[in-house]
Design a protein around this motif. Structure first.
Motif, PDB file in Angstrom:
ATOM      1  N   HIS A   1      -2.769   4.442  -7.969  1.00 17.84           N
ATOM      2  CA  HIS A   1      -3.732   4.435  -6.869  1.00 17.84           C
ATOM      3  C   HIS A   1      -4.172   5.848  -6.503  1.00 17.84           C
ATOM      4  O   HIS A   1      -5.369   6.117  -6.336  1.00 17.84           O
ATOM      5  CB  HIS A   1      -3.116   3.736  -5.653  1.00 17.84           C
TER       6      HIS A   1
ATOM      7  N   ARG B   1      -2.567  -1.123  -9.730  1.00 16.54           N
ATOM      8  CA  ARG B   1      -1.154  -1.484  -9.648  1.00 16.54           C
ATOM      9  C   ARG B   1      -0.929  -2.748 -10.465  1.00 16.54           C
ATOM     10  O   ARG B   1      -1.765  -3.652 -10.453  1.00 16.54           O
ATOM     11  CB  ARG B   1      -0.701  -1.727  -8.203  1.00 16.54           C
TER      12      ARG B   1
ATOM     13  N   GLU C   1       0.813  -1.214   0.000  1.00 13.60           N
ATOM     14  CA  GLU C   1       0.000   0.000   0.000  1.00 13.60           C
ATOM     15  C   GLU C   1       0.842   1.258   0.000  1.00 13.60           C
ATOM     16  O   GLU C   1       0.477   2.264  -0.578  1.00 13.60           O
ATOM     17  CB  GLU C   1      -0.917   0.005   1.235  1.00 13.60           C
TER      18      GLU C   1
ATOM     19  N   ASP D   1       1.661   2.329 -10.829  1.00  9.14           N
ATOM     20  CA  ASP D   1       0.893   2.501  -9.604  1.00  9.14           C
ATOM     21  C   ASP D   1       0.129   3.811  -9.745  1.00  9.14           C
ATOM     22  O   ASP D   1       0.709   4.900  -9.648  1.00  9.14           O
ATOM     23  CB  ASP D   1       1.800   2.539  -8.376  1.00  9.14           C
TER      24      ASP D   1
END
Length: 299
Positions: free
Chosen positions: A234, A215, A10, A232
């Motif tokens: 996010h 991702r 994360e 990535d």
């Protein structure tokens, strides 16, 4: 194939102090190019930084050892940019003298801080041209009165900040003798929810339903060789209005030297991409080129 989401986690891509504000979109427009070379018997990293801020354009050249310890650095600040050509003598370990030559008087720039043509930047050691970038090669050799080095510098890493709404572009050369490609990244987070990576206007990678695949990694083929793409996004989907994303294009497995370089000498701006922890395996071998893009999106 490595599992990029797993090895990043994360918090695998770290973001520095604050988001990409409207001021930072100007002040942090930066391209960092890194080369390895031999200066006499000393193996070195040469980092060339092109940047553009509210004061104008500037560049710096830093020479360091393979651990990243700085040996010498020269910065041409915007206030001195009227001196668009010149020479500077750099001392390495008080024993090796390096001549830095540059000519940006006819340089042409695009939207970014890196010159596209009409320039040269050269490093000369012991009357040998150890590093030469730019298209004015004949002028550089004539100005420096040097000969080509048999130990050519190797381009191993390029890191760049990019800014926009949904379409981002840069130029990249994945191999020393390969062609220069126009790389574009398009991300639609409003309707189709897809990520498109194109080379020279041809789609090289298409990821659908990116709200579930924010991702990941994928292998593409460029100039007959494999290039692994990691992404990535996010924060584009679930972050602030000025969300950031990180894209990594890797031609082959990085060496320990390259991992140290990318991991410890990343951007010092609001968007700081960190090399994935899964690449820290000291047993990995092989030379390669890394393109790291820190992309800040604004609505």
């Amino acid at each position: 194939m490595r599992d990029f989401p797993t090895c990043l986690g994360e918090n695998g891509v770290q973001v520095g102090n604050g988001s990409c504000s409207s001021v930072n979109r100007v002040s942090q427009n930066t391209v960092i190019c890194v080369y390895t070379c031999k200066l006499l018997d000393l193996s070195c990293l040469i980092t060339i930084t092109w940047s553009k801020n509210l004061m104008g354009q500037c560049h710096s050249v830093e020479i360091s050892d393979l651990s990243g310890q700085s040996l010498s650095k020269f910065v041409l600040k915007p206030t001195l940019f009227s001196k668009r050509k010149g020479f500077k003598s750099l001392d390495i370990l008080n024993s090796v003298k390096i001549g830095l030559f540059w000519d940006l008087s006819s340089a042409h720039f695009g939207s970014g801080p890196e010159p596209l043509e009409g320039f040269y930047l050269a490093l000369v050691c012991d009357n040998e041209m150890v590093l030469l970038i730019g298209d004015m090669k004949k002028e550089a050799f004539r100005k420096t009165s040097s000969t080509p080095s048999i130990k050519n510098a190797t381009f191993i890493s390029k890191r760049e900040h990019m800014f926009g709404k949904r379409l981002f572009g840069t130029r990249v050369q994945f191999h020393d003798d390969g062609p220069v490609h126009e790389l574009t990244i398009e991300c639609d987070t409003a309707h189709d929810f897809r990520l498109v990576v194109s080379l020279d206007s041809k789609i090289a990678m298409l990821v659908k339903r990116i709200q579930w695949k924010f991702r990941g990694n994928h292998t593409i083929w460029v100039d007959g060789a494999a290039v692994e793409v990691f992404w990535d996004i996010h924060n584009w989907l679930f972050g602030t209005a000025f969300g950031d994303a990180v894209f990594v294009f890797q031609t082959s497995t990085p060496t320990t030297t390259e991992k140290t370089l990318v991991g410890r000498r990343a951007f010092s701006g609001p968007c700081v991409p960190q090399w994935p922890d899964c690449f820290e395996d000291s047993k990995t071998t092989g030379l390669g080129f890394s393109l790291i893009l820190c992309v800040c999106k604004h609505d």
